[in-house]
Motif scaffolding. Structure first.
Motif, PDB file in Angstrom:
ATOM      1  N   GLU A  52     -74.029 -14.189 -23.059  1.00 28.81           N
ATOM      2  CA  GLU A  52     -75.394 -14.774 -22.460  1.00 28.81           C
ATOM      3  C   GLU A  52     -76.119 -13.998 -20.651  1.00 28.81           C
ATOM      4  O   GLU A  52     -76.920 -14.395 -20.399  1.00 28.81           O
ATOM      5  CB  GLU A  52     -75.310 -16.124 -21.807  1.00 28.81           C
ATOM      6  CG  GLU A  52     -75.726 -16.657 -23.748  1.00 28.81           C
ATOM      7  CD  GLU A  52     -75.570 -17.722 -23.680  1.00 28.81           C
ATOM      8  OE1 GLU A  52     -76.538 -18.439 -22.883  1.00 28.81           O
ATOM      9  OE2 GLU A  52     -75.585 -18.526 -25.056  1.00 28.81           O
ATOM     10  N   PHE A  53     -74.845 -13.969 -20.382  1.00 22.80           N
ATOM     11  CA  PHE A  53     -74.901 -13.246 -19.160  1.00 22.80           C
ATOM     12  C   PHE A  53     -75.259 -11.697 -18.767  1.00 22.80           C
ATOM     13  O   PHE A  53     -75.420 -11.078 -19.085  1.00 22.80           O
ATOM     14  CB  PHE A  53     -73.781 -13.450 -17.812  1.00 22.80           C
ATOM     15  CG  PHE A  53     -73.063 -14.782 -18.027  1.00 22.80           C
ATOM     16  CD1 PHE A  53     -73.942 -16.035 -16.905  1.00 22.80           C
ATOM     17  CD2 PHE A  53     -72.445 -15.555 -19.020  1.00 22.80           C
ATOM     18  CE1 PHE A  53     -73.633 -17.069 -17.012  1.00 22.80           C
ATOM     19  CE2 PHE A  53     -72.057 -16.864 -19.038  1.00 22.80           C
ATOM     20  CZ  PHE A  53     -72.744 -18.009 -17.678  1.00 22.80           C
ATOM     21  N   ASP A  54     -76.151 -11.678 -17.485  1.00 17.22           N
ATOM     22  CA  ASP A  54     -76.963 -10.283 -17.146  1.00 17.22           C
ATOM     23  C   ASP A  54     -75.650  -9.314 -16.732  1.00 17.22           C
ATOM     24  O   ASP A  54     -75.672  -8.085 -16.456  1.00 17.22           O
ATOM     25  CB  ASP A  54     -77.454 -10.352 -16.040  1.00 17.22           C
ATOM     26  CG  ASP A  54     -78.268 -10.655 -17.022  1.00 17.22           C
ATOM     27  OD1 ASP A  54     -79.527 -10.555 -18.645  1.00 17.22           O
ATOM     28  OD2 ASP A  54     -79.538 -11.694 -16.422  1.00 17.22           O
ATOM     29  N   ALA A  55     -74.453 -10.668 -14.938  1.00 18.67           N
ATOM     30  CA  ALA A  55     -73.970  -9.957 -14.846  1.00 18.67           C
ATOM     31  C   ALA A  55     -72.664 -11.216 -14.678  1.00 18.67           C
ATOM     32  O   ALA A  55     -73.071 -12.015 -14.864  1.00 18.67           O
ATOM     33  CB  ALA A  55     -73.829  -9.452 -13.872  1.00 18.67           C
ATOM     34  N   ILE A  56     -71.117 -10.725 -14.504  1.00 17.97           N
ATOM     35  CA  ILE A  56     -70.679 -11.247 -14.025  1.00 17.97           C
ATOM     36  C   ILE A  56     -69.385 -10.754 -13.063  1.00 17.97           C
ATOM     37  O   ILE A  56     -69.199  -9.159 -13.413  1.00 17.97           O
ATOM     38  CB  ILE A  56     -68.999 -11.700 -15.051  1.00 17.97           C
ATOM     39  CG1 ILE A  56     -70.388 -11.988 -16.288  1.00 17.97           C
ATOM     40  CG2 ILE A  56     -67.862 -12.417 -15.449  1.00 17.97           C
ATOM     41  CD1 ILE A  56     -70.049 -12.286 -17.755  1.00 17.97           C
ATOM     42  N   MET A  57     -69.228 -11.667 -12.705  1.00 18.27           N
ATOM     43  CA  MET A  57     -68.482 -11.075 -11.205  1.00 18.27           C
ATOM     44  C   MET A  57     -66.716 -11.891 -11.621  1.00 18.27           C
ATOM     45  O   MET A  57     -66.406 -13.460 -11.831  1.00 18.27           O
ATOM     46  CB  MET A  57     -68.556 -12.092 -10.294  1.00 18.27           C
ATOM     47  CG  MET A  57     -69.308 -11.314  -9.449  1.00 18.27           C
ATOM     48  SD  MET A  57     -70.593 -11.679  -7.605  1.00 18.27           S
ATOM     49  CE  MET A  57     -71.789 -11.194  -7.628  1.00 18.27           C
ATOM     50  N   VAL A  58     -65.826 -11.145 -11.382  1.00 18.09           N
ATOM     51  CA  VAL A  58     -64.652 -11.763 -12.133  1.00 18.09           C
ATOM     52  C   VAL A  58     -63.477 -12.202 -11.001  1.00 18.09           C
ATOM     53  O   VAL A  58     -62.738 -11.012 -10.355  1.00 18.09           O
ATOM     54  CB  VAL A  58     -63.498 -10.869 -12.624  1.00 18.09           C
ATOM     55  CG1 VAL A  58     -62.281 -11.720 -13.589  1.00 18.09           C
ATOM     56  CG2 VAL A  58     -64.550 -10.817 -14.211  1.00 18.09           C
ATOM     57  N   GLY A  59     -62.741 -13.007 -10.221  1.00 21.39           N
ATOM     58  CA  GLY A  59     -62.550 -13.385  -9.560  1.00 21.39           C
ATOM     59  C   GLY A  59     -61.262 -13.700  -9.482  1.00 21.39           C
ATOM     60  O   GLY A  59     -61.257 -14.501  -9.859  1.00 21.39           O
ATOM     61  N   THR A  60     -59.350 -12.628  -9.337  1.00 19.56           N
ATOM     62  CA  THR A  60     -58.428 -13.592  -9.440  1.00 19.56           C
ATOM     63  C   THR A  60     -57.634 -13.282  -8.407  1.00 19.56           C
ATOM     64  O   THR A  60     -57.405 -12.334  -7.684  1.00 19.56           O
ATOM     65  CB  THR A  60     -58.383 -12.505 -10.136  1.00 19.56           C
ATOM     66  OG1 THR A  60     -56.580 -13.378 -11.108  1.00 19.56           O
ATOM     67  CG2 THR A  60     -57.964 -11.116 -10.347  1.00 19.56           C
ATOM     68  N   TYR A  61     -56.499 -13.967  -8.052  1.00 19.56           N
ATOM     69  CA  TYR A  61     -54.842 -13.546  -7.417  1.00 19.56           C
ATOM     70  C   TYR A  61     -54.504 -12.497  -8.025  1.00 19.56           C
ATOM     71  O   TYR A  61     -54.345 -12.582  -9.074  1.00 19.56           O
ATOM     72  CB  TYR A  61     -53.924 -15.275  -6.780  1.00 19.56           C
ATOM     73  CG  TYR A  61     -53.742 -16.081  -7.850  1.00 19.56           C
ATOM     74  CD1 TYR A  61     -54.563 -16.357  -8.389  1.00 19.56           C
ATOM     75  CD2 TYR A  61     -52.719 -16.252  -7.948  1.00 19.56           C
ATOM     76  CE1 TYR A  61     -54.867 -17.643  -9.348  1.00 19.56           C
ATOM     77  CE2 TYR A  61     -52.441 -16.603  -8.717  1.00 19.56           C
ATOM     78  CZ  TYR A  61     -52.958 -17.569  -9.675  1.00 19.56           C
ATOM     79  OH  TYR A  61     -52.489 -19.163 -10.466  1.00 19.56           O
ATOM     80  N   THR A  62     -53.205 -12.526  -7.742  1.00 16.83           N
ATOM     81  CA  THR A  62     -52.112 -12.219  -8.954  1.00 16.83           C
ATOM     82  C   THR A  62     -50.846 -12.877  -8.305  1.00 16.83           C
ATOM     83  O   THR A  62     -50.194 -13.146  -7.397  1.00 16.83           O
ATOM     84  CB  THR A  62     -52.047  -9.957  -7.564  1.00 16.83           C
ATOM     85  OG1 THR A  62     -53.374  -9.523  -7.776  1.00 16.83           O
ATOM     86  CG2 THR A  62     -50.921  -9.589  -8.313  1.00 16.83           C
ATOM     87  N   TRP A  63     -50.228 -12.270  -9.709  1.00 17.66           N
ATOM     88  CA  TRP A  63     -49.119 -13.177  -9.591  1.00 17.66           C
ATOM     89  C   TRP A  63     -47.842 -12.607  -9.832  1.00 17.66           C
ATOM     90  O   TRP A  63     -48.103 -11.092 -10.216  1.00 17.66           O
ATOM     91  CB  TRP A  63     -49.385 -14.884 -10.825  1.00 17.66           C
ATOM     92  CG  TRP A  63     -48.814 -15.805 -10.458  1.00 17.66           C
ATOM     93  CD1 TRP A  63     -47.539 -15.924 -11.757  1.00 17.66           C
ATOM     94  CD2 TRP A  63     -48.026 -16.388  -9.337  1.00 17.66           C
ATOM     95  NE1 TRP A  63     -47.142 -17.169 -10.783  1.00 17.66           N
ATOM     96  CE2 TRP A  63     -47.195 -17.551  -9.440  1.00 17.66           C
ATOM     97  CE3 TRP A  63     -49.124 -16.501  -8.264  1.00 17.66           C
ATOM     98  CZ2 TRP A  63     -47.183 -18.096  -8.816  1.00 17.66           C
ATOM     99  CZ3 TRP A  63     -49.119 -17.708  -7.365  1.00 17.66           C
ATOM    100  CH2 TRP A  63     -47.628 -18.106  -7.600  1.00 17.66           C
ATOM    101  N   GLY A  64     -46.042 -12.955  -9.912  1.00 17.42           N
ATOM    102  CA  GLY A  64     -45.444 -12.422 -10.572  1.00 17.42           C
ATOM    103  C   GLY A  64     -45.532 -10.740  -9.398  1.00 17.42           C
ATOM    104  O   GLY A  64     -45.185 -11.253  -8.652  1.00 17.42           O
ATOM    105  N   ASN A  65     -44.998  -9.454 -10.740  1.00 22.89           N
ATOM    106  CA  ASN A  65     -44.865  -8.514  -9.870  1.00 22.89           C
ATOM    107  C   ASN A  65     -46.176  -7.620 -10.412  1.00 22.89           C
ATOM    108  O   ASN A  65     -46.521  -6.878 -11.185  1.00 22.89           O
ATOM    109  CB  ASN A  65     -44.177  -8.049 -10.934  1.00 22.89           C
ATOM    110  CG  ASN A  65     -44.028  -6.803 -10.164  1.00 22.89           C
ATOM    111  OD1 ASN A  65     -43.915  -6.171  -9.107  1.00 22.89           O
ATOM    112  ND2 ASN A  65     -42.862  -5.780 -10.647  1.00 22.89           N
ATOM    113  N   GLY A  66     -46.957  -8.332  -9.820  1.00 18.76           N
ATOM    114  CA  GLY A  66     -48.488  -7.910 -10.071  1.00 18.76           C
ATOM    115  C   GLY A  66     -48.774  -8.100 -11.064  1.00 18.76           C
ATOM    116  O   GLY A  66     -49.992  -7.314 -11.096  1.00 18.76           O
ATOM    117  N   GLU A  67     -48.892  -8.858 -11.341  1.00 17.55           N
ATOM    118  CA  GLU A  67     -49.665  -9.444 -12.731  1.00 17.55           C
ATOM    119  C   GLU A  67     -51.007 -10.424 -12.587  1.00 17.55           C
ATOM    120  O   GLU A  67     -51.397 -11.138 -11.964  1.00 17.55           O
ATOM    121  CB  GLU A  67     -48.707 -10.524 -13.515  1.00 17.55           C
ATOM    122  CG  GLU A  67     -47.682  -9.317 -13.974  1.00 17.55           C
ATOM    123  CD  GLU A  67     -45.964  -9.852 -14.123  1.00 17.55           C
ATOM    124  OE1 GLU A  67     -45.914 -10.871 -15.130  1.00 17.55           O
ATOM    125  OE2 GLU A  67     -45.208  -9.075 -14.346  1.00 17.55           O
TER     126      GLU A  67
END
Ligand SMILES: Cc1cc2nc3c(=O)[nH]c(=O)nc-3n(C[C@H](O)[C@H](O)[C@H](O)COP(=O)(O)O)c2cc1C
Length: 153
Positions: A52-67
């Motif tokens: 239903e979205f025209d645009a989505i921004m995904v935000g994430t930190y990084t965990w473990g060994n680049g995961e």
């Protein structure tokens, strides 16, 4: 300037608040560009309504060994399992360059979103956003806006 008629979601995960801070800067910047902007911590994101979205921004930190953090895996899979080329996306994140794979989760999302969606922008920030990062945040939003506009006509 007139707002662009666009339904945008910002979905993010954050443990110590860095990625949340970037998400909230992007939220403020996005409201200056688009008519319909929602900010979702990942647990509140309506995963089944992705399309239903025209645009989505995904935000994430990084965990473990680049995961990718565990709670973001469902978002990754939701995009991965269908062709969503009509959704303009951007991926952002914070990381610590002390680790060998800086913002590895951003890279993992980037590669997958490039294949399955219309990926418009990537943004990596070192830990907490600094004054100098503000401009990069606004540029990130502008890159999304530029890709959305041809699709809206
Ligand atoms: C156990 C652990 C592993 C991490 N691994 C990485 C990594 O591989 N790459 C990276 O860039 N940052 C890594 N980080 C740093 C976090 O991604 C960084 O602190 C981030 O800004 C946290 O985001 P948040 O404040 O939104 O939770 C790690 C942090 C911890 C505690």
């Amino acid at each position: 300037m007139a707002l662009m008629n666009c339904k945008l979601a910002i979905v993010y995960s954050s443990v110590t608040g860095n990625t949340e801070e970037v998400a909230s800067i992007l939220y403020t910047a996005s409201k200056q560009n688009f008519t319909d902007v929602s900010l979702y911590p990942v647990h509140n994101f309506p995963m089944k309504k992705l399309e239903e979205f025209d645009a989505i921004m995904v935000g994430t930190y990084t965990w473990g060994n680049g995961e990718i953090p565990r709670e973001m895996v469902a978002v990754y899979k939701a995009f991965e399992h269908a062709n969503k080329k009509n959704i303009v996306t951007g991926v952002f994140g914070t990381g610590d360059s002390f680790y060998p794979h800086f913002c590895g989760a951003v890279d993992a999302f980037k590669n997958m979103l490039f294949v399955n969606t219309t990926l418009a922008a990537t943004l990596k920030i070192e830990l907490t956003p600094q004054d100098g990062d503000l401009k990069r945040c606004f540029q990130f939003v502008e890159s999304i806006a530029r890709r959305v506009s041809p699709l809206m006509v």
